[in-house]
Design a protein around this motif. Structure first.
Motif, PDB file in Angstrom:
ATOM      1  N   VAL B  29       5.956  -8.707  -4.006  1.00 49.39           N
ATOM      2  CA  VAL B  29       4.840  -8.455  -4.912  1.00 49.39           C
ATOM      3  C   VAL B  29       3.515  -8.696  -4.200  1.00 49.39           C
ATOM      4  O   VAL B  29       2.631  -7.828  -4.181  1.00 49.39           O
ATOM      5  N   ILE B  30       3.383  -9.856  -3.573  1.00 49.24           N
ATOM      6  CA  ILE B  30       2.123 -10.168  -2.888  1.00 49.24           C
ATOM      7  C   ILE B  30       1.910  -9.222  -1.712  1.00 49.24           C
ATOM      8  O   ILE B  30       0.802  -8.745  -1.459  1.00 49.24           O
ATOM      9  N   ALA B  31       2.997  -8.923  -1.005  1.00 47.71           N
ATOM     10  CA  ALA B  31       2.882  -8.078   0.188  1.00 47.71           C
ATOM     11  C   ALA B  31       2.483  -6.650  -0.152  1.00 47.71           C
ATOM     12  O   ALA B  31       2.066  -5.900   0.730  1.00 47.71           O
ATOM     13  N   SER B  32       2.599  -6.260  -1.412  1.00 51.62           N
ATOM     14  CA  SER B  32       2.286  -4.877  -1.761  1.00 51.62           C
ATOM     15  C   SER B  32       0.989  -4.746  -2.557  1.00 51.62           C
ATOM     16  O   SER B  32       0.720  -3.731  -3.168  1.00 51.62           O
ATOM     17  N   HIS B  33       0.209  -5.824  -2.562  1.00 47.77           N
ATOM     18  CA  HIS B  33      -1.106  -5.784  -3.213  1.00 47.77           C
ATOM     19  C   HIS B  33      -2.165  -6.187  -2.203  1.00 47.77           C
ATOM     20  O   HIS B  33      -1.851  -6.809  -1.192  1.00 47.77           O
ATOM     21  N   PRO B  34      -3.431  -5.861  -2.476  1.00 48.16           N
ATOM     22  CA  PRO B  34      -4.486  -6.412  -1.616  1.00 48.16           C
ATOM     23  C   PRO B  34      -4.588  -7.923  -1.828  1.00 48.16           C
ATOM     24  O   PRO B  34      -4.213  -8.430  -2.891  1.00 48.16           O
ATOM     25  N   THR B  35      -5.103  -8.624  -0.833  1.00 44.96           N
ATOM     26  CA  THR B  35      -5.189 -10.073  -0.945  1.00 44.96           C
ATOM     27  C   THR B  35      -6.033 -10.506  -2.132  1.00 44.96           C
ATOM     28  O   THR B  35      -5.742 -11.504  -2.783  1.00 44.96           O
ATOM     29  N   ASP B  49       1.312  -0.709  -4.391  1.00 39.52           N
ATOM     30  CA  ASP B  49       1.640   0.367  -3.463  1.00 39.52           C
ATOM     31  C   ASP B  49       0.971   0.187  -2.095  1.00 39.52           C
ATOM     32  O   ASP B  49       0.834   1.134  -1.329  1.00 39.52           O
ATOM     33  N   LEU B  50       0.561  -1.049  -1.807  1.00 41.69           N
ATOM     34  CA  LEU B  50      -0.152  -1.258  -0.549  1.00 41.69           C
ATOM     35  C   LEU B  50       0.716  -1.907   0.531  1.00 41.69           C
ATOM     36  O   LEU B  50       0.207  -2.394   1.530  1.00 41.69           O
ATOM     37  N   PHE B  51       2.022  -1.888   0.325  1.00 41.26           N
ATOM     38  CA  PHE B  51       2.903  -2.565   1.277  1.00 41.26           C
ATOM     39  C   PHE B  51       2.702  -2.051   2.696  1.00 41.26           C
ATOM     40  O   PHE B  51       2.494  -2.817   3.637  1.00 41.26           O
ATOM     41  N   ILE B  52       2.705  -0.696   2.819  1.00 44.43           N
ATOM     42  CA  ILE B  52       2.571  -0.079   4.153  1.00 44.43           C
ATOM     43  C   ILE B  52       1.234  -0.472   4.791  1.00 44.43           C
ATOM     44  O   ILE B  52       1.172  -0.813   5.973  1.00 44.43           O
ATOM     45  N   THR B  53       0.171  -0.437   3.997  1.00 42.87           N
ATOM     46  CA  THR B  53      -1.147  -0.805   4.518  1.00 42.87           C
ATOM     47  C   THR B  53      -1.144  -2.232   5.035  1.00 42.87           C
ATOM     48  O   THR B  53      -1.652  -2.509   6.128  1.00 42.87           O
TER      49      THR B  53
END
Lengths: 305, 273
Positions: B29-35, B49-53
């Motif tokens: 969950v944390i890894a796929s969001h902005p900080t 949806d920001l995991f790849i980023t």
């Protein structure tokens, strides 16, 4: 162990067999001698010196040990911290493991394999990952735990900064990581208890609680002792969780400064090799004393049986 | 009454299961969001949806692939070496007669009691003199063989490798090593599998010793790389979690694939311990 017939077969062993046996053992003794035994004795030697990384080496006799005993509150704090975190983690850990194993041992439970796999997965996770995740759980401003606390209408708690809070957080990491593992060990023991023992007890009118205390606990006592010993050894060597949760000093007040963390910091941050070696030997003595005490206790328990 | 009890038991079991697995989900969950999202109340419980980023940012900050490869290399080498050397020594204890056999075996078991941290400082000095700082030798050579492995395999060999089989192999003219290689090794594969899993996981997760001897980031194992990510970029929780999550996956896969051996392994060890 060899049976008599077997050793007779091997009586005709030649000189060649002796040579190959020693050859097969050579790697262990070579590696062990150079990388374990020699360092252990050398560290005893180093502990009598004042020795830093630049090579300034001065013989000071027992001075390091005297300092440790009389003039180092940090060391005693680390001993105390290690024991208090060990207590806080081991008791709930083993208790929960026993409850969990009992549940998993119920005949009607479906999907046992999945549950077993699920509860043991924490154990294979790297300590670094565990410490990072739990660090985020126990964060002050945006930690998950504080979120739930505030949802319940309670005040946020500064886990990292308070004495018990930081120790509690580290203990929770240990509990999370080891409960499933111990439960699987208990489960194996539970499954080896013959079912007719319970049957006989039921016929005699023993209640479930009575069965638990009169049959289950005595039957799995060896396993309980095994887990206590393993948790003790592990607990005395606790290091990575406090290092990553609150840094090499163990937090602002050294709340989670454990014995090994102190040893590590003295040796590799402050470069006090002599002093660190003295800490290592004290650590060893404490573990030794503690295991002897453990041993004494288990013998008592066994003879009371 | 009975169904209520079952309901309660299942609830407790499912709760434990969730508590065990939740941290992995939370990592994702944390890894796929902005900080910024991680620093917000109420927290978001659904993966974004920001995991790849985040993974890309993480890859820019540490040599993730390199560290992973280092870990694979060190862990595999140590595991293979331990299987070979431990089985060899176990074979000697289990099936060869020689002077001092009993004493040497007791000695090896006794060495298990020495805490690893006792010789930490001198071990570091030895590595410095050998010029093995920043070299995988420092990790691999001391781990080539272990007392636990010898004990483990020997116990198993005692009960499974029949003396008649060994004897007949010798009658047929096999040397000791050929007997070990062709007759003993194939029969002890279950014990070897367990030892392999245990050794690999221990080596993969080891932190204290690698953090002391591997200073240069080019030789960092994955645990040390993750720790550095945590230390240097501690404000960037999402990036840290992306790295942690990604590093946890290989071991999870290996573990789930081999869990049958692992679980039977720890329980067998517990029975003997």
């Amino acid at each position: 162990m060899n049976t008599p017939g077997e050793s007779k077969l091997w009586h005709k062993q030649s000189f060649k067999d002796h040579v190959s046996a020693y050859l097969y053992l050579l790697p262990f003794f070579l590696i062990f001698g150079i990388f374990t035994l020699f360092p252990v004795f050398w560290s005893a030697y180093i502990s009598f010196f004042s020795w830093d990384v630049l090579g300034t080496k001065k013989y000071i006799g027992f001075q390091n040990y005297i300092w440790l005993f009389t003039d180092d509150p940090k060391f005693w704090k680390s001993v105390l911290n290690t024991f208090s975190i060990w207590l806080m983690s081991t008791i709930p850990n083993l208790f929960l493991a026993l409850v969990l194993a009992n549940i998993l041992n119920q005949r009607f439970i479906k999907g046992k394999k999945l549950f077993r796999l699920g509860v043991i997965i924490p154990n294979i996770t790297s300590l670094v990952a565990v410490a990072v995740i739990f660090g985020s759980f126990f964060g002050y401003n945006y930690g998950l735990i504080n979120y739930f606390l505030s949802e319940l209408g309670l005040d946020k708690y500064d886990w990292g900064a308070s004495y018990w809070g930081a120790q509690f957080a580290v203990a929770v990491m240990v509990i999370w990581r080891w409960t499933g593992y111990n439960a699987v060990i208990y489960l194996a023991a539970l499954q080896s208890i013959p079912a007719d023992l319970y049957e006989a007890a039921r016929i005699d009118g023993a209640s479930r609680t009575q069965q638990f205390f009169k049959i289950t606990i005595p039957m799995i006592r060896p396993m309980i002792i095994f887990t206590v010993i393993m948790s003790t050894i592990g607990g005395m060597q606790l290091f990575v969780e406090p290092l990553i949760f609150s840094g090499p000093t163990g937090g602002p007040e050294g709340q989670t400064l454990t014995m090994v963390l102190y040893l590590y910091t003295e040796a590799f941050t402050n470069n006090n090799y002599g002093y660190a070696s003295a800490i290592a030997w004290m650590l060893f003595l404490i573990i030794l004393l503690f295991s002897m005490f453990n041993n004494f206790l288990t013998k008592k328990i066994n003879s009371a049986q | 009454m009975k169904s209520l009890q079952r309901l309660l038991t299942y609830s407790l079991l499912i709760l434990t299961f969730l508590v065990s697995v939740f941290p992995f989900y939370w990592m994702l969950v944390i890894a796929s969001h902005p900080t910024s999202e991680a620093n917000k109340f109420p927290p978001n419980f659904i993966p974004g949806d920001l995991f790849i980023t985040n993974v890309q940012t993480m890859l820019d900050q540490i040599d993730f692939a390199g560290a992973l490869l280092n870990s694979v290399f060190v862990s595999t080498t140590v595991t293979i070496a331990q299987l070979f050397f431990c089985a060899l020594a176990a074979f000697a204890f289990s099936r060869l007669q020689f002077k001092g056999k009993h004493f040497l075996f007791v000695f090896i078991i006794g060495t298990l009691m020495i805490p690893g941290q006792l010789g930490l400082v001198p071990s570091y000095m030895i590595m410095t003199r050998l010029d093995w700082i920043n070299s995988f030798n420092a990790l691999i050579v001391p781990g080539l063989v272990s007392a636990f492995g010898i004990f483990w395999i020997k116990q198993y060999m005692d009960t499974t490798l029949h003396p008649e089989l060994v004897e007949s192999a010798r009658m047929d003219g096999c040397s000791n090593f050929q007997t070990f290689w062709r007759i003993a090794l194939p029969t002890i594969s279950p014990a070897m599998a367990t030892l392999a899993i245990l050794t690999f996981m221990y080596q993969w997760n080891d932190f204290l010793w690698p953090s002391i001897v591997l200073k240069d980031s080019a030789v960092h194992t994955i645990q040390i790389a993750l720790r550095n990510l945590n230390k240097v970029y501690f404000r960037d929780v999402s990036v840290i979690m992306a790295g942690t999550f990604l590093a946890t996956i290989p071991l999870l896969v290996v573990f789930v694939a081999s869990s049958r051996y692992f679980i039977s392994g720890i329980t067998a060890g517990a029975v003997k311990g």
